[in-house]
Every structure is written in C-alpha cells, then in structure tokens.
Design an enzyme around this catalytic site. Structure first.
Site, short mmCIF file in Angstrom:
data_model
loop_
_atom_site.label_atom_id
_atom_site.label_comp_id
_atom_site.label_asym_id
_atom_site.label_seq_id
_atom_site.Cartn_x
_atom_site.Cartn_y
_atom_site.Cartn_z
CG HIS A 86 -0.41 0.01 2.53
ND1 HIS A 86 -0.05 1.17 3.17
CD2 HIS A 86 -0.12 -1.00 3.39
CE1 HIS A 86 0.42 0.87 4.38
NE2 HIS A 86 0.40 -0.44 4.54
CG ASP A 88 -2.81 4.11 2.65
OD1 ASP A 88 -2.33 3.02 2.26
OD2 ASP A 88 -3.65 4.18 3.57
CG ASP A 119 3.09 0.34 7.53
OD1 ASP A 119 2.56 -0.21 6.55
OD2 ASP A 119 2.47 0.64 8.56
CD GLU A 150 -2.96 -1.52 5.89
OE1 GLU A 150 -3.18 -2.48 6.66
OE2 GLU A 150 -2.35 -0.51 6.30
CD GLU A 151 -0.96 2.37 7.52
OE1 GLU A 151 -1.63 1.99 8.50
OE2 GLU A 151 0.18 1.95 7.27
CG HIS A 415 1.18 2.59 12.37
ND1 HIS A 415 -0.02 2.00 12.69
CD2 HIS A 415 1.46 2.17 11.13
CE1 HIS A 415 -0.42 1.24 11.68
NE2 HIS A 415 0.48 1.32 10.72
ZN LIG Z 1 1.05 -1.27 6.38
#
Ligand SMILES: [Zn+2]
Length: 446
Positions: A86, A88, A119, A150-151, A415
């Site tokens: 992903h 995003d 990520d 996705e996030e 994150h």
């Molecule tokens: Zn991810």
C-alpha cells in the site's frame, strides 16, 4: 551468489531512489487535505511501474483512496503472482519529535528514515526491485496491486476486489506488509489478530452537581466508568470478557528482556496476562482503553461529572470472529455497569483476524528463495497487529496461496515517530522476492 541476485544488488541504488521519491510524498490517507498528495503518490507508483516495463497500468478506485493495478500477463504455462503493498501512510504525529522531517528521507546508521519507508512504500519498492531485475519481463505472470487506503482500514477494498476480480485473480498473493522477526532474520507471518473497537459512554447524573452537597450518595460518571473499565481484565491482566477465542501459540521464544527493550515497558512495571509471551501477543485477545473524554484537569471544579466516555480497542485472536467478539465486548460492558449507571455502547470498526497456512509447493519455493537471499531460514511468526485485508483476499480468492512477507524489523516503528527501514534487510528482501518468482517459474517448468 547467483547472477540474478547480483543483478538485484546492482539495481539497489535505483530502487532506493524510487523509494525515496515515494517517501517524499505525504500520502496520509486519514487526512482529507492530503487527497492531492494521495493521488500524486498513486500516480508516482503507476509511473514507476510503467518505467519498470509494466505493459498495463491503471489507477483504480471505488470512491476511496486511489489504488494502482499493474499487470504483466503470464507466459504460457506459467502461474500468476499478485504482489500487494500500500502506498498510503499513517499521520506523522508531532513532527517536532522526529529526528529528521518525516517526508525528507534520510539515512543514519544503515537505516532509511521517513514516514512510509517500511510501512509500506518499502514493501512496494521490493516488488519494483523484482520487476526491474527481470528487465520488465518476469518469468511468471505478475499482477501488482498497490492500495491507497490501508491505513484507514481499507473501506472500499472489498468493492475494488469485486470490481476487478478477474484482473486480480492469481495463483499466489504476496502481501508485503508485515514485520520480520529481527534484523537479518526473515519471517513469514502465519497468524494475524483482528480488530474491533467501540465507544462506551457512562451517565449517572442529569447534570453536574456540587461534589460536597451530593458526594457520598450521588455517583459520578468518571468513577463509574473507571470501575467499568477495570472489569475488562482479571487480576493477572488477562482479558476478562467472556466468550472470546484463545488460539494455540507458536513455539517461539521471545525473551522478556528483548520485549521490554522493544516495547518500552518501564523497568519494574509488570507484563499483563499469563501464558507464553508470543501466545499473549499473537494468539490471545487483548483489550486496551485508547482514549477518554471527561473534564480535563485544567478545567476541573469540585463537581460530580454527569457523563464520561472511553474508546476501547480489542485485538481479536486468530480463529475468532471480529463481529462476534465486538458483540461480546458490548455485552460485557452492559452487564458490568457499576451502580446501575446508564451505559451505552457505540460500535466502531471491525477487521477480521487471519490464519495463513505456510505449506505446499509455494511455501517450499519461498523457503528456498528466502534462505538463499538472507543466508538463514525464515521464521514462522504471528503478528499481534491486524492486516484485515489478508482475510479479504482469502475470502475473495479462496483457491490461492497467500504469503505474508515483510521489510520492517522490530525497530522500524511503523506508525510511530522516526519510522525507518534497515537497508541491509531491504536488499535481502528484494533479492528474496526476485529468487522466489524465478523459483516458481522453475517449478512450473518442471
Ligand atoms: Zn502497512
């Protein structure tokens, strides 16, 4: 080192430049003001695929974040592999806490720092490396699917999977969005916890009243809420919600000192629960209070608070059903209302857990390729976190094999502040995926 592996290593500066260009785009899917950046990120992914020789590239969507779909048709007799990542990213949190700015990729001590470096723009860069290694002519059919939401929980993913079902149909799905076991130690993820959350509100009074005049008889809502939240765990810190599933744990040793180091649990503070560490992290439910609304300390007065609310996040064990688990959480909160306080529960999001068997010829090819690239056998792990799209792929394409791979390690801090990618592991991951595609082609050729 095989010639193919050498080709990948020679390509790393180019692949890394592609990754840095992507990391520089603040494609935060949770921020509506970043919609333009999210689109720019999708367009960049599409352009990179075209440059890597992909003959069919399209930005697709179903009203949510733009995804990119690229296809290399399968040579006759060859299987098709769908490579997922992903583009995003999560919000940055307080930018002042970052050592270098989140959208200015920077290298320190063998790691590339920046939001999305691991990520999951790093995951896409691994796919890109494999495609470049084959000069845009992979020996198997390849479909690249790079999601753009996705996030935020993939709200339109099931529609995209349905709308483009035939073009996404593949024999193997490689989902490059998990974590490796340690720096230098590759892992395949075989279980993922699911997720369910809700907001619980407690009301005890019609309006705030003088705590001297009525305290001692009239209950305040914040104390009632705290008593309610305290019932979520037993004395040992195990989840005390009845009816939740507890799965069996894998046989891996996660030393308590390493856990303290990686998690940041303060010295002297106890761990929660009983059973092995990995069992508690991967194969049992976990519950936490992640937010609270009540009077802030700065505005405190000596009054009894009439209402208070909290957001509760439940990680759902593999083998359980996230929707049922949310119902059980809701029932627990209603049943345990202290002092007959009025309790209302508002359901939030759910994401299903997953069990991903690592077996058969596809897993064997993966094991061989990853062992050759990393110089050591991959470890089979679970993840305490949730990647609900794995369950969605498994539902949409039940015949296919799924592999959940990673570029991040325990210090990547996805994150978090100072997210990073270990550049040595990144290269190993790029070599591994390239060898894996070649291995599947060799397998099909018999
Ligand atoms: Zn991810």
């Amino acid at each position: 080192m095989t010639e193919l592996a050498r080709t990948v290593r020679d390509l790393m500066p180019v692949v890394r430049a592609d990754l840095e260009a992507l990391v520089a785009i603040p494609s935060i899917s949770a921020d509506p003001e970043r919609a333009g950046d999210l689109r720019a990120s999708a367009d960049t992914v599409a352009a990179l695929l075209t440059r890597a020789g992909c003959p069919e590239v399209e930005v697709v969507g179903a009203g949510g974040g733009p995804a990119v779909l690229g296809r290399f048709p399968a040579p006759p007799g060859m299987p098709t592999i769908c490579l997922y990542a992903h583009h995003d990213v999560q919000p940055t949190g307080d930018e002042a806490q970052w050592t270098t700015l989140p959208f200015r990729p920077a290298e320190r001590s063998g790691r590339l720092y920046g939001r999305g470096s691991s990520d999951d723009k790093g995951g896409f860069a691994v796919h890109l490396a494999a495609l470049r290694a084959f000069g845009g002519r992979p020996p198997v059919g390849v479909t690249v699917f790079v999601e753009g939401e996705e996030e935020i929980g993939s709200p339109t993913l099931s529609r995209i999977l349905a709308d483009h079902h035939d073009r996404l149909l593949a024999d193997v799905y490689v989902i490059a969005d998990s974590g490796n076991w340690a720096v230098g130690e590759p892992a395949f993820t075989t279980t993922l916890r699911g997720l369910a959350d809700c907001i619980v509100e407690v009301r005890t009074l019609d309006h705030a009243v003088h705590s001297g005049a009525y305290g001692g008889v009239a209950p305040d809502a914040l104390t009632a809420l705290c008593r309610l939240l305290a019932t979520l765990h037993d004395e040992q810190g195990n989840v005390a919600i009845a009816g939740l599933h507890h799965g069996p744990g894998p046989d891996l040793e996660y030393p308590p000192d390493r856990l303290r180091e990686e998690s940041g649990v303060l010295d002297g503070v106890d761990y929660l629960g009983s059973g092995s560490v990995v069992e508690r992290l991967w194969n049992r439910p976990a519950v936490a209070v992640i937010a609270l609304d009540a009077t802030p300390v700065a505005r405190a007065s000596n009054t009894l608070i009439p209402s208070a609310r909290a957001k509760i996040s439940l990680r759902v064990a593999p083998g359980d059903d996230a929707r049922l688990a949310l119902q059980r959480l809701r029932a627990h909160l209603i049943e345990h209302a202290p002092w007959n306080a009025r309790v209302t529960v508002t359901d939030g999001d759910t994401g299903e857990p997953a069990t991903i068997p690592f077996e058969g010829p596809v897993a064997a090819a993966a094991r061989t390729a990853f062992t050759a690239a990393w110089g050591r056998e991959p470890v089979l792990v679970g993840q305490g976190g949730s990647i609900p799209l794995v369950a969605e792929f498994a539902d949409a394409f039940p015949q296919a094999a799924i592999l959940v791979t990673a570029v991040g390690d325990p210090d990547s801090r996805p994150h978090g502040i100072d997210e990073s990618l270990h550049l040595g592991d990144f290269e190993a991951a790029c070599v591994a995926e390239t060898l894996f595609l070649q291995g599947l082609a060799d397998q099909a050729a018999g």
